[in-house]
Scaffold this active site. Structure first.
Site, PDB file in Angstrom:
ATOM      1  CG  HIS A  17      -1.926  -1.000   1.384  1.00 19.33           C
ATOM      2  ND1 HIS A  17      -2.083  -1.757   2.518  1.00 19.33           N
ATOM      3  CD2 HIS A  17      -2.895  -1.404   0.535  1.00 19.33           C
ATOM      4  CE1 HIS A  17      -3.098  -2.588   2.367  1.00 19.33           C
ATOM      5  NE2 HIS A  17      -3.607  -2.400   1.169  1.00 19.33           N
ATOM      6  CE  LYS A  41     -11.992  -7.677   2.090  1.00 17.34           C
ATOM      7  NZ  LYS A  41     -10.766  -6.994   1.663  1.00 17.34           N
ATOM      8  NE  ARG A  90      -2.842  -7.748  -4.023  1.00 13.69           N
ATOM      9  CZ  ARG A  90      -3.599  -8.097  -3.014  1.00 13.69           C
ATOM     10  NH1 ARG A  90      -3.082  -8.227  -1.828  1.00 13.69           N
ATOM     11  NH2 ARG A  90      -4.881  -8.337  -3.170  1.00 13.69           N
ATOM     12  CB  SER A 128      -4.249  -6.407   4.947  1.00 13.78           C
ATOM     13  OG  SER A 128      -3.877  -5.190   4.377  1.00 13.78           O
TER      14      SER A 128
HETATM   15  O1  PNS Z   1      -8.888  -2.872   0.544  1.00 10.14           O
HETATM   16  P1  PNS Z   1     -10.186  -3.415  -0.021  1.00 10.14           P
HETATM   17  O2  PNS Z   1     -10.958  -4.143   1.061  1.00 10.14           O
HETATM   18  O3  PNS Z   1      -9.958  -4.274  -1.239  1.00 10.14           O
HETATM   19  O4  PNS Z   1     -11.041  -2.135  -0.477  1.00 10.14           O
HETATM   20  C1  PNS Z   1     -12.315  -2.282  -1.069  1.00 10.14           C
HETATM   21  C2  PNS Z   1     -13.033  -0.930  -1.218  1.00 10.14           C
HETATM   22  C3  PNS Z   1     -13.069  -0.202   0.097  1.00 10.14           C
HETATM   23  C4  PNS Z   1     -12.267  -0.084  -2.209  1.00 10.14           C
HETATM   24  C5  PNS Z   1     -14.471  -1.222  -1.740  1.00 10.14           C
HETATM   25  O5  PNS Z   1     -15.060  -2.179  -0.930  1.00 10.14           O
HETATM   26  C6  PNS Z   1     -15.348   0.036  -1.766  1.00 10.14           C
HETATM   27  O6  PNS Z   1     -15.188   0.863  -2.630  1.00 10.14           O
HETATM   28  N1  PNS Z   1     -16.262   0.139  -0.778  1.00 10.14           N
HETATM   29  C7  PNS Z   1     -17.157   1.268  -0.635  1.00 10.14           C
HETATM   30  C8  PNS Z   1     -18.601   0.881  -0.987  1.00 10.14           C
HETATM   31  C9  PNS Z   1     -18.857   1.011  -2.482  1.00 10.14           C
HETATM   32  O7  PNS Z   1     -18.701   2.073  -3.064  1.00 10.14           O
HETATM   33  N2  PNS Z   1     -19.285  -0.117  -3.082  1.00 10.14           N
HETATM   34  C10 PNS Z   1     -19.593  -0.184  -4.505  1.00 10.14           C
HETATM   35  C11 PNS Z   1     -18.391  -0.632  -5.310  1.00 10.14           C
HETATM   36  S1  PNS Z   1     -18.774  -0.822  -6.990  1.00 10.14           S
END
Ligand code: PNS
Length: 165
Positions: A17, A41, A90, A128
């Site tokens: 990150h 999660k 990744r 993570s």
């Molecule tokens: O580090 P992560 O868990 O892969 O991050 C995922 C994240 C936070 C980027 C994604 O879950 C997100 O954008 N969540 C906010 C809710 C949202 O906008 N959902 C619609 C996505 S199309």
């Protein structure tokens, strides 16, 4: 002024990150690291713990701010006036999910672009979840997370062990 948002769970922030943060902070005028609050999660670290750990890692990057958000990412990015969502990629396994999210985000907010940055090959294996698994089983996570948060992670697992006694 080009503002980008780098969203994620950061549970906890890893060197992978941090590499994306350092590289994208050189491209955009302002980079906001946005820690998601409610996520499917269940996080190990609270929202404040995750935000504070990231803050400690970016003190040398003046155009980087750390924040948290709830709800849709595109709504949060629009409120900030951000033009870009930055995501790290990744491996091929990341692609399908990221592609789906990028297209859905564009459908909801066509004026916000998602830009993907390839991970540094040194960190392509890093996540993570793996950091938590290794730390939880007593393994060494040096060289996987920034040194400055090693103590925070260690303390969290000590705290957890205390709870389970
Ligand atoms: O580090 P992560 O868990 O892969 O991050 C995922 C994240 C936070 C980027 C994604 O879950 C997100 O954008 N969540 C906010 C809710 C949202 O906008 N959902 C619609 C996505 S199309």
């Amino acid at each position: 002024m080009k503002t980008a948002v780098y969203p994620g769970s950061f549970d906890p922030i890893t060197l992978g990150h941090l590499d994306i943060i350092q590289r994208s902070s050189r491209i955009f005028d302002k980079l906001i690291i946005a820690v998601v609050k409610n996520h499917s999660k269940k996080p190990l670290f609270s929202i404040n713990e995750r935000v504070n750990m990231i803050k400690k890692c970016v003190t040398d990057l003046p155009n980087v701010k750390v924040d948290h958000f709830e709800g849709l990412l595109v709504n949060y990015a629009s409120l900030l006036g951000a033009q870009v969502i930055v995501k790290g990629l990744r491996a091929v396994s990341d692609f399908e999910y990221e592609f789906q999210m990028a297209l859905l985000n564009r459908k909801m907010q066509p004026e916000i672009e998602t830009m993907f940055m390839m991970t540094n090959h040194k960190y392509s294996y890093l996540s993570s979840s793996m950091v938590k698994e290794i730390a939880g089983l007593g393994g060494c996570i040096r060289d996987l997370v920034p040194d400055i948060i090693l103590g925070d992670i260690k303390n969290k697992f000590h705290e957890k062990q205390g709870e389970n006694k």
